[in-house]
Write a protein that holds these residues in place. Structure first.
Motif, short mmCIF file in Angstrom:
data_model
loop_
_atom_site.label_atom_id
_atom_site.label_comp_id
_atom_site.label_asym_id
_atom_site.label_seq_id
_atom_site.Cartn_x
_atom_site.Cartn_y
_atom_site.Cartn_z
N SER A 167 -33.32 54.63 -16.65
CA SER A 167 -33.42 55.81 -17.25
C SER A 167 -34.73 56.60 -17.29
O SER A 167 -35.73 56.07 -16.86
N THR A 168 -34.55 57.88 -17.32
CA THR A 168 -36.04 58.89 -17.12
C THR A 168 -35.79 60.04 -18.33
O THR A 168 -35.12 59.86 -19.24
N ILE A 176 -25.21 58.57 -22.18
CA ILE A 176 -26.25 58.63 -21.06
C ILE A 176 -27.62 59.25 -21.50
O ILE A 176 -28.24 59.21 -20.80
N ARG A 177 -27.61 59.74 -22.84
CA ARG A 177 -28.91 60.28 -23.49
C ARG A 177 -29.26 59.87 -24.75
O ARG A 177 -28.35 59.77 -25.53
N LEU A 236 -29.38 50.23 -17.59
CA LEU A 236 -29.11 51.59 -17.92
C LEU A 236 -30.65 51.92 -18.40
O LEU A 236 -31.21 53.19 -17.89
N ILE A 239 -28.68 55.33 -25.37
CA ILE A 239 -28.13 55.02 -24.26
C ILE A 239 -27.21 53.70 -24.31
O ILE A 239 -27.55 52.79 -24.92
N GLN A 294 -34.65 59.83 -23.27
CA GLN A 294 -34.24 58.95 -22.11
C GLN A 294 -32.75 59.38 -21.81
O GLN A 294 -32.07 59.66 -22.72
N GLN A 295 -32.71 59.45 -20.45
CA GLN A 295 -31.39 59.67 -20.15
C GLN A 295 -30.98 59.16 -18.72
O GLN A 295 -31.98 58.78 -17.93
N VAL A 296 -29.82 58.97 -18.44
CA VAL A 296 -29.34 58.28 -17.07
C VAL A 296 -28.78 59.49 -16.43
O VAL A 296 -27.89 60.19 -16.76
N THR A 348 -27.84 57.14 -10.61
CA THR A 348 -28.17 55.74 -11.32
C THR A 348 -27.03 55.21 -11.87
O THR A 348 -26.65 54.12 -11.61
#
Length: 475
Positions: free
Chosen positions: A125-126, A76-77, A121, A80, A131-133, A137
């Motif tokens: 992501s942000t 998730i980072r 995803l 992703i 970038q991570q979820v 989310t």
């Protein structure tokens, strides 16, 4: 499947959070790490996720954020969406999440559903550096599935059957690509041991220079070039004096060193020489990197090259993140690392080492960063030298001398300048270049076609997943 599309009969729409327990990983307490490799293996980040788990790296005694056997582990980072199925209990570290699917849903069905959800995803992501979820989310990720577990398993079976066929084709394509690379290296090996031009040499034996004559030719060209350098320096000094000695006085060229002839092995033909790169090159030096505020993306006055612009086929790829510097920076701070068409560039920082590119004439002048070395030859054909630097034997030799620090391989200028290079007559060099260009061009074209087919095969997998989760995949 879009919201407007009607669900197949017997299917429901839900979210990942409604059909599973989502466990977000986090970094364990530093005191919990176990150097004796006992406790729970820590899994965290893209480097630890793929088709199989890598060798164990870190263990922890912290019994929180644990996966269960058959949980789905998702990155998730950073990278992703990479997935794995947990084969035992792991501690979920930062950068991953564990998904414990409800008993009425096949874990493998959700696994493939997540594989089909990369766009969602990435879109949601942000972050800037990474970038991570987020947990919300991930839990809101839309899932459509047949309520029958038997149907879920049938779809999984069909996906795996089709994937198996696609993977078999991908395997054949990869084997063909490896064979092309092996053929390419075989050509390069024969080019620089004289085998490629053996027949040509026998037909031109009467006109080819002996070793001593070849050495005399090299020495003569070096002396003429050095004399021209001295004349140019004297002109530059005169101009500097006329301008009131403004700025730094032009540097006098170094004294002409002797040609260092090395002992050659039995592979090289009788009328070839083995010498150091410095003896047949006018210029060997590395680049410089200016401050970030002097680098401009996509447009500018003078192109500035980095290692990612170099390739393993001798061609320069300036389509990758093209960067420029101003003429002022180019002519002052970066003056030493100016690059011109037909210069040969090689990366001296890796891995991997062995990226070599010939500078094209798209621009009259270029510049390079500190991870690249310039070879500018006064006697050897540029393409002859570029291909020699791409040969596996050359790469292995230089890699064996590289300085390794924290996993990074570095070549010094001394290693680059002392590199043994086989030299033959300019006529034979031209013949070797012509043969290589013909055969290697065919290799490149075939390799490009295989790469295209590999990409299509991967797209075919996405098409299978799309069909599976729209209810269109049938037995």
């Amino acid at each position: 499947m879009t919201a407007e599309q009607q669900l197949p009969e017997g299917w429901e729409k839900t979210t990942l959070g409604e059909i599973s327990i989502v466990k977000m990983g986090q970094s364990p307490n530093g005191k919990s790490y176990n150097k004796e490799k006992e406790g729970y293996l820590l899994i965290g980040g893209a480097s630890d996720l793929g088709n199989i788990y890598p060798s164990p790296k870190q263990y922890t005694n912290e019994a929180t954020k644990l996966s269960k056997t058959n949980d789905i582990i998702i990155c998730i980072r950073a990278t992703i969406g990479r997935l794995n199925l947990s084969d035992k209990v792991y501690c979920l570290g930062r950068g991953v999440a564990g998904i414990e699917v409800n008993a009425n849903v096949e874990a493998k069905f959700i696994w493939y559903s997540l594989m089909n959800s990369e766009a969602y995803l990435l879109k949601n992501s942000t972050g800037t550096t990474f970038q991570q979820v987020s947990s919300p989310t991930l839990k809101k990720l839309p899932i459509v599935y047949p309520t029958s577990k038997e149907t879920q398993q049938a779809i999984v079976n069909k996906i795996e059957s089709l994937f198996g066929e696609i993977d078999e084709g991908i395997g054949r394509l990869k084997t063909a690509a490896q064979q092309i690379q092996q053929y390419r290296q075989s050509l390069l090996k024969n080019a620089f041991n004289g085998e490629l031009t053996k027949e040509w040499r026998s037909k031109h034996a009467d006109t080819l220079p002996s070793e001593n004559e070849l050495l005399t030719q090299i020495q003569t060209i070096r002396e003429q070039h050095h004399a021209q350098q001295l004349a140019d320096w004297q002109t530059a000094v005169s101009q500097w004096e006329q301008n009131g000695k403004e700025g730094k006085k032009p540097s006098k060229p170094s004294s002409l060193s002797r040609v260092n002839i090395l002992s050659k092995d039995s592979e090289l033909p009788e009328n070839w020489l083995l010498t150091e790169a410095e003896s047949i090159c006018d210029f060997i030096t590395k680049g410089t990197t200016p401050p970030k505020n002097e680098l401009f993306m996509k447009s500018g006055e003078v192109p500035f090259l980095k290692v990612y612009n170099l390739t393993k086929n001798g061609k320069l790829d300036f389509t990758i993140e093209p960067t420029f510097v101003s003429k002022e920076t180019h002519n002052n701070f970066l003056n030493r690392s100016k690059v011109y068409p037909n210069d040969i560039l090689m990366n001296i920082v890796g891995p991997p080492l062995g990226k070599v590119s010939l500078v094209p004439d798209d621009y009259p002048e270029w510049n390079i960063n500190q991870a690249i070395v310039i070879y500018r030859s006064i006697f050897v054909h540029s393409k002859f030298l570029a291909n020699y630097l791409l040969a596996e034997k050359t790469i292995k030799l230089m890699s064996s001398q590289a300085k390794t620090t924290a996993g990074q391989h570095n070549l010094t200028l001394e290693i680059c300048r002392n590199l043994p290079i086989p030299v033959c007559s300019l006529a034979e060099q031209t013949q070797i270049v012509a043969i290589l260009e013909s055969k290697l061009t065919a290799c490149d074209q075939l390799a490009a076609e295989l790469a295209k087919q590999l990409k299509q095969a991967e797209l075919l997998k996405q098409a299978v997943l799309k069909a599976a989760f729209s209810g269109e995949l049938r037995e």
